[in-house]
Design a protein around this motif. Structure first.
Motif, short mmCIF file in Angstrom:
data_model
loop_
_atom_site.label_atom_id
_atom_site.label_comp_id
_atom_site.label_asym_id
_atom_site.label_seq_id
_atom_site.Cartn_x
_atom_site.Cartn_y
_atom_site.Cartn_z
N CYS A 82 -7.84 -0.92 4.89
CA CYS A 82 -8.72 0.17 5.31
C CYS A 82 -9.28 0.85 4.04
N GLY A 86 2.10 -0.70 6.02
CA GLY A 86 2.68 -1.63 5.05
C GLY A 86 1.80 -2.82 4.72
N CYS A 87 0.51 -2.58 4.54
CA CYS A 87 -0.40 -3.67 4.15
C CYS A 87 -0.11 -4.08 2.70
N TYR A 112 0.00 4.25 1.03
CA TYR A 112 -0.44 5.30 1.96
C TYR A 112 0.31 5.22 3.29
N CYS A 113 -0.27 4.65 4.34
CA CYS A 113 0.37 4.84 5.65
C CYS A 113 1.52 3.87 5.89
N GLY A 166 -6.64 1.83 1.44
CA GLY A 166 -6.10 0.68 0.71
C GLY A 166 -7.09 0.17 -0.31
N CYS A 204 0.83 -1.22 0.00
CA CYS A 204 0.00 0.00 0.00
C CYS A 204 0.86 1.27 0.00
N PRO A 239 -5.22 2.13 10.53
CA PRO A 239 -6.33 1.24 10.93
C PRO A 239 -5.94 -0.23 11.13
FE1 SF4 Z 1 -2.83 1.18 3.48
FE2 SF4 Z 1 -4.80 1.35 5.25
FE3 SF4 Z 1 -2.98 -0.57 5.48
FE4 SF4 Z 1 -2.34 1.95 6.00
S1 SF4 Z 1 -3.79 0.68 7.15
S2 SF4 Z 1 -1.14 0.49 4.78
S3 SF4 Z 1 -3.55 3.06 4.48
S4 SF4 Z 1 -4.45 -0.32 3.82
#
Ligand code: SF4
Length: 688
Positions: A45, A16-17, A12-13, A48, A10, A174
């Motif tokens: 989340c 690391g998903c 974004y945050c 993602g 991912c 999340p």
């Molecule tokens: Fe992406 Fe959400 Fe996982 Fe953060 S918590 S890495 S934004 S999917």
């Protein structure tokens, strides 16, 4: 129809998903679960879920742009590179600065670091870690010998007591919040400290609603209570730590008695006592924090206080414990690891260390040498230098950052950027900062290139190319290598693939030395440090000893200090800032995602119900928020969830940018700005 799934990480945050990008006829069209990742186990989340939506946005940059007569004109790569090379060559080394990026891959950041120090020969390189976790890097390195999250995400679920301070984890990370709920389901106590009763706080067993900026006072008060009752872990302190006497001398002062701490923080004394008891006696307590701790003029002090609490109670080096700094952006850990900071090369090898300087100078083989082994400017210092010492820095090369939304005191940032002689911005969109550029270079996004990123838990994971970049856009390290070649340094940037960049980087980087693409190309990937090809990686740091010269953690007495700007008659409230679950940082990606933008299409200011009543302000009314830096017009959100006297604005929205209001007051060590506390006033908008 050609349909395929490409597993990636991912963008974004910092959690690391992993997920799959769904690719139809060569274009990314969706996301799908990837169940084998131990980080998120197939779940994501909202960000993602919709991480594909900005990838093919119609306004992606597709060609280089050169500004002529105040307007951007499309150019060929050759024209743009020639112009940049000529301009870059015309400056003295330290008249240039580079900003790397927490958004791009480790390979891209390594290339930028090498370009800055090897081609431009400037000591000035930094990136937006300065704005989020510079205090973590400085604070934890000072007391543990390593400036990173100590534990792994999965083992939070094994904690017996989770203490979250200064982090809205359930909205901002999340899938880490999920681990907190797993711990709670197994009986763990959950303590939450924040000025706002956030979505995270609503799940807590104990809520400490403290005044913004009083973190050190709160934690000193908890530590006094622990020592008074003999709940400290004497064996751990004796065997593994230095400095207990100094810590004790500070926290046992009368100013940290329950009554005094309650009066300063606004938290009832019985709640502080309960928090101290739960935390000290659980057997496995974890601290989780984010920018509520770091973005203060006392950011380093706040981080060290978290470390003090963990050393005092012996909660380090085991599953379910640790100082868990939740890094904000996908690759902010990696950008720091890659040496995109003004004081270090990769893996925190200091530029002022002669052996490190020689290692890079000899290894890189630039015929005319590299930048001097001196510390450079931080990005926050840069903005002051640009306005206060005109002409000292003339040229700025920004990759994947947007200071015109992210940095404090935007009026000042705009003024600073306008003083530049030459600005190059490399990005996937024409963001607010790019508007000030002389040349804009179109970059590939995460879905369009191979590479690695390092998550908050030090796990190094892979991106995999799912589609071609749009138009003539190129990968970041490829663009950097092209500029280097035009400047006569093609031999130093010979890479043909991201893997070749990674292998060169790993050869200079002890904590990554045992990693290869082959070893990373599996669901669990590897946590650094991973010093040899046989090493299994290190999910938990400080198991037997700390990274300090004598192997012991360093406890320090930390006196409490108020934020630099406190409320007064003219500006009677405290302003704090943060994020929303639906948006991401400066909004360049999420605001182009239809499904995310629909949920929270503009910003707001949270005002306590009692304060709103005093000010005569109704919910959803437009108001003016003013500080000594500027003013914005914004919608009021009246709520009991925020502490009286405190107001909150998310910083994603250009039309009501919170950073017009924030203050560029800096932590003296980390040079991080105090985005979490300044003085504000709010006024009704009078009818004409
Ligand atoms: Fe992406 Fe959400 Fe996982 Fe953060 S918590 S890495 S934004 S999917």
């Amino acid at each position: 129809m050609d349909l395929k799934y490409v597993q990636t990480t991912c963008p974004y945050c910092g959690t690391g998903c992993s997920f799959n990008l769904v690719v139809k006829d060569g274009k990314v069209v969706g996301t799908a679960p990837y169940h084998r990742s131990p980080v998120n186990e197939g779940k994501v989340c909202p960000k993602g879920t919709y991480a594909h939506e900005f990838v093919n946005a119609p306004d992606r940059l597709t060609k280089p742009l050169i500004k002529k007569d105040g307007k951007f004109v499309e150019a060929t790569w050759d024209e743009a590179l020639k112009l940049i090379a000529e301009k870059f060559k015309s400056y003295k080394p330290d008249e240039c600065m580079c900003l790397a990026s927490a958004r791009v891959s480790n390979e891209d950041n390594y290339a930028m670091m090498k370009f800055a120090r090897g081609v431009l020969k400037t000591k000035h390189i930094d990136h937006c870690a300065r704005l989020c976790h510079a205090s973590t890097v400085a604070g934890l390195a000072n007391i543990f010998g390593s400036g990173a999250m100590t534990n792994s995400i999965g083992d939070i679920a094994d904690s017996k007591c989770v203490f979250i301070i200064g982090s809205n984890t359930f909205e901002c990370h999340p899938l880490i919040g999920r681990r907190v709920m797993q711990a709670k389901a197994k009986g763990a106590k959950f303590i939450y400290a924040d000025p706002r009763l956030t979505a995270t706080g609503k799940q807590a067993d104990l809520f400490l609603q403290f005044r913004s900026g009083t973190d050190v006072c709160l934690m000193n008060g908890m530590m006094q209570e622990i020592i008074k009752n003999g709940w400290e872990n004497k064996e751990f302190i004796e065997k593994r730590c230095n400095g207990f006497d100094e810590l004790k001398k500070e926290v046992m002062k009368d100013e940290y008695s329950l009554e005094n701490v309650s009066s300063v923080t606004g938290v009832p004394a019985d709640k502080i006592k309960t928090a101290a008891e739960w935390f000290a006696k659980s057997g496995a307590s974890a601290i989780l924090y984010s920018m509520g701790i770091t973005q203060h003029t006392t950011g380093v002090d706040n981080v060290k206080s978290c470390g003090n609490l963990q050393m005092l109670t012996g909660n380090l080096g085991r599953a379910g414990t640790g100082v868990n700094a939740l890094r904000g952006q996908n690759n902010v850990q990696g950008a720091c690891d890659m040496g995109c900071l003004p004081v270090v090369y990769t893996a925190y090898q200091k530029v002022i260390d002669e052996a490190a300087q020689k290692k890079f100078a000899d290894g890189w083989k630039f015929p005319d040498g590299i930048a001097k082994g001196e510390n450079g400017y931080e990005v926050t210092t840069l903005m002051n230098v640009l306005t206060d010492k005109p002409g000292e820095i003339k040229c700025l090369y920004i990759m994947g950052e947007n200071p015109m939304i992210s940095d404090p005191d935007l009026t000042h940032v705009e003024h600073a950027l306008k003083t530049l002689d030459f600005l190059v911005v490399q990005d996937i969109f024409l963001n607010e900062t790019a508007e000030f550029a002389d040349v804009v270079l179109p970059a590939a996004c995460y879905a369009e290139k191979d590479g690695t990123q390092t998550s908050t838990e030090r796990r190094v994971q892979m991106w995999r190319k799912a589609q071609d970049p749009p138009g003539e856009a190129k990968g970041d390290w490829e663009i950097i290598a092209s500029i280097a070649e035009k400047m006569g340094y093609g031999a130093q940037f010979p890479w043909k693939t991201s893997e070749e960049v990674f292998n060169e980087m790993a050869s200079f980087t002890p904590s990554y030395a045992g990693m290869t693409y082959e070893r990373l190309n599996r669901p669990e990937a590897l946590h650094w440090p991973c010093p040899t090809k046989e090493h299994p990686g290190t999910p938990i740091l400080h198991g037997e000893k700390f990274g300090m010269p004598d192997g012991k953690g360093l406890m320090t007495g930390i006196p409490f200090k108020w934020p630099q700007e406190v409320p007064d008659e003219e500006y009677p409230y405290v302003l704090t800032t943060g994020r929303s679950i639906w948006q991401w940082h400066t909004g360049t990606m999420t605001r182009r995602s239809v499904d995310l933008e629909r949920e929270e299409p503009t910003g707001w200011i949270e005002i306590n119900t009692g304060d709103a009543k005093k000010l005569g302000i109704a919910d959803k009314e437009m108001v003016k928020a003013k500080t000594r830096r500027g003013e914005i017009t914004i919608t009021a959100r009246v709520t009991d969830d925020i502490k009286p006297g405190v107001m909150f604005i998310p910083f994603h929205y250009v039309e009501c940018a919170a950073n017009v209001l924030t203050i560029n007051a800096l932590d003296p060590i980390a040079k991080i700005p105090e985005s979490k506390a300044c003085a504000v006033r709010v006024e009704k908008i009078q009818e004409a």
